[in-house]
Design an enzyme around this catalytic site. Sequence first.
Site, PDB file in Angstrom:
ATOM      1  CB  CYS A  43      -0.911  -0.017   1.223  1.00  0.00           C
ATOM      2  SG  CYS A  43      -1.746   1.542   1.506  1.00  0.00           S
ATOM      3  CB  CYS A  46       1.341   1.146   4.545  1.00  0.00           C
ATOM      4  SG  CYS A  46      -0.255   0.426   5.005  1.00  0.00           S
ATOM      5  CG  ASN A 156     -14.942   9.056  -2.554  1.00  0.00           C
ATOM      6  OD1 ASN A 156     -15.855   9.840  -2.306  1.00  0.00           O
ATOM      7  ND2 ASN A 156     -14.146   9.204  -3.589  1.00  0.00           N
ATOM      8  N   GLY A 162     -16.768   4.474  -4.307  1.00  0.00           N
ATOM      9  CA  GLY A 162     -15.813   4.912  -5.324  1.00  0.00           C
ATOM     10  C   GLY A 162     -14.364   4.943  -4.895  1.00  0.00           C
ATOM     11  CG  HIS A 167      -3.775   3.620   4.154  1.00  0.00           C
ATOM     12  ND1 HIS A 167      -2.760   2.853   4.657  1.00  0.00           N
ATOM     13  CD2 HIS A 167      -3.836   4.723   4.931  1.00  0.00           C
ATOM     14  CE1 HIS A 167      -2.207   3.475   5.684  1.00  0.00           C
ATOM     15  NE2 HIS A 167      -2.858   4.617   5.870  1.00  0.00           N
ATOM     16  CG  HIS A 169      -7.542   8.025   0.943  1.00  0.00           C
ATOM     17  ND1 HIS A 169      -7.864   6.683   0.826  1.00  0.00           N
ATOM     18  CD2 HIS A 169      -7.967   8.594  -0.216  1.00  0.00           C
ATOM     19  CE1 HIS A 169      -8.423   6.465  -0.344  1.00  0.00           C
ATOM     20  NE2 HIS A 169      -8.518   7.596  -1.000  1.00  0.00           N
ATOM     21  CG  HIS A 243     -25.035  32.575   9.047  1.00  0.00           C
ATOM     22  ND1 HIS A 243     -25.741  31.838   8.128  1.00  0.00           N
ATOM     23  CD2 HIS A 243     -24.208  33.373   8.335  1.00  0.00           C
ATOM     24  CE1 HIS A 243     -25.364  32.206   6.907  1.00  0.00           C
ATOM     25  NE2 HIS A 243     -24.435  33.132   7.002  1.00  0.00           N
ATOM     26  CD  GLU A 312     -33.414   7.010  -7.998  1.00  0.00           C
ATOM     27  OE1 GLU A 312     -33.362   6.314  -9.046  1.00  0.00           O
ATOM     28  OE2 GLU A 312     -33.948   6.613  -6.949  1.00  0.00           O
TER      29      GLU A 312
HETATM   30 ZN   LIG Z   1      -2.079   1.185   3.777  1.00  0.00          ZN
HETATM   31 ZN   LIG Z   2     -27.024  30.249   8.209  1.00  0.00          ZN
END
Ligand SMILES: [Zn+2]
Ligand SMILES: [Zn+2]
Length: 333
Positions: A43, A46, A156, A162, A167, A169, A243, A312
């Site tokens: 990987c 890693c 994701n 996707g 690992h 991220h 806000h 959709e």
């Molecule tokens: Zn990894």
């Molecule tokens: Zn607001």
Amino acid sequence: MSELRLNRATKEWIIVAKERAKRPDEFHRQKHEEELPAFDPNCPFCPGNEKKTPPEVFALRDPETGPNHPGWRIRVVTNKYPALDPKRKISAITGEFFKSTIGVGKHEVIIESTQHNKSLATLSLKRVEEVCETYWKRYLALKDDIRFKLIIIFRNHGISAGTSLRHPHSQLIALPLVPASIRHLLEEAMRYYDDHGSCVFCDMIHQELQYKKRIILDSKEFVVFHPFASRAPFETWLAPKKHNACFGNIDQEEVKTMASALKEILEKLYVKLKDPDYNLMIRTAPIKDAQEDYYHWYIQILPRLTTPAGFELGSGVFINSSLPEETAKFLRS
Ligand SMILES: [Zn+2]
Ligand SMILES: [Zn+2]
């Protein structure tokens, strides 16, 4: 009996298919994917494999260790196959009918842990705080680059969301333009502000807090809820109560409270739905609109429990086969 619901902030109509609605506990993952090792020698994310990624642009690391070596806790690198090119200058849009321009932008990968098999739901709160701090610091580092108009930070999780590398991220993309879909959101929010004199997101948060049934977490600074017109089962919004149009405007203390709310909701999804795949997006105003009164930043989490299909994609109307009142109650319990 089905019901069409309008999301006042996004102006999306959603079909809540009550007849077809499943119970919240029917959505959890049936079969667990293979167990991942804590370290995978192949990987690129890693520790020990730092040379397999493009050079580091930012890291939280032990003081005595140098860049591009082990000793980091979080590491940010340019995407090896960036969607946009950070070295180019903005150029004019060319073409009479078929218009195009150079794909200028930034595409970064935020490696969230040294451990291959962790995720935001299973990292300690301290580590999640550092991940959120990294999001924030990268946002602040890029927002003054005049080439960029909008910065999107997203995550994701899982194959159906996707991701190609397991690992843990997240990613950041800085765009040289504001896409039409975001402009549409802003225009609708501006129209609401003109009509009502208030921010539609602030009003939505206020209404949801009053109604209570779709609230999952109500802390001093943040609220987590399933919107009245959720487009998919367990769609979750995490929003600041105060806000604020832009994620980059928050301060160090808010980074911490945001991390705590984020960890709590991701942990709930992880436990109750057995580690579902999901997309997480920080939806913030374009850089130049950071101080506007009508837009409000929030985090949207979309679990991948159902797949949008022809209807959709053809209509832009989503069919939700769950009731947000029930899914929120399920997560609260
Ligand atoms: Zn990894
Ligand atoms: Zn607001």
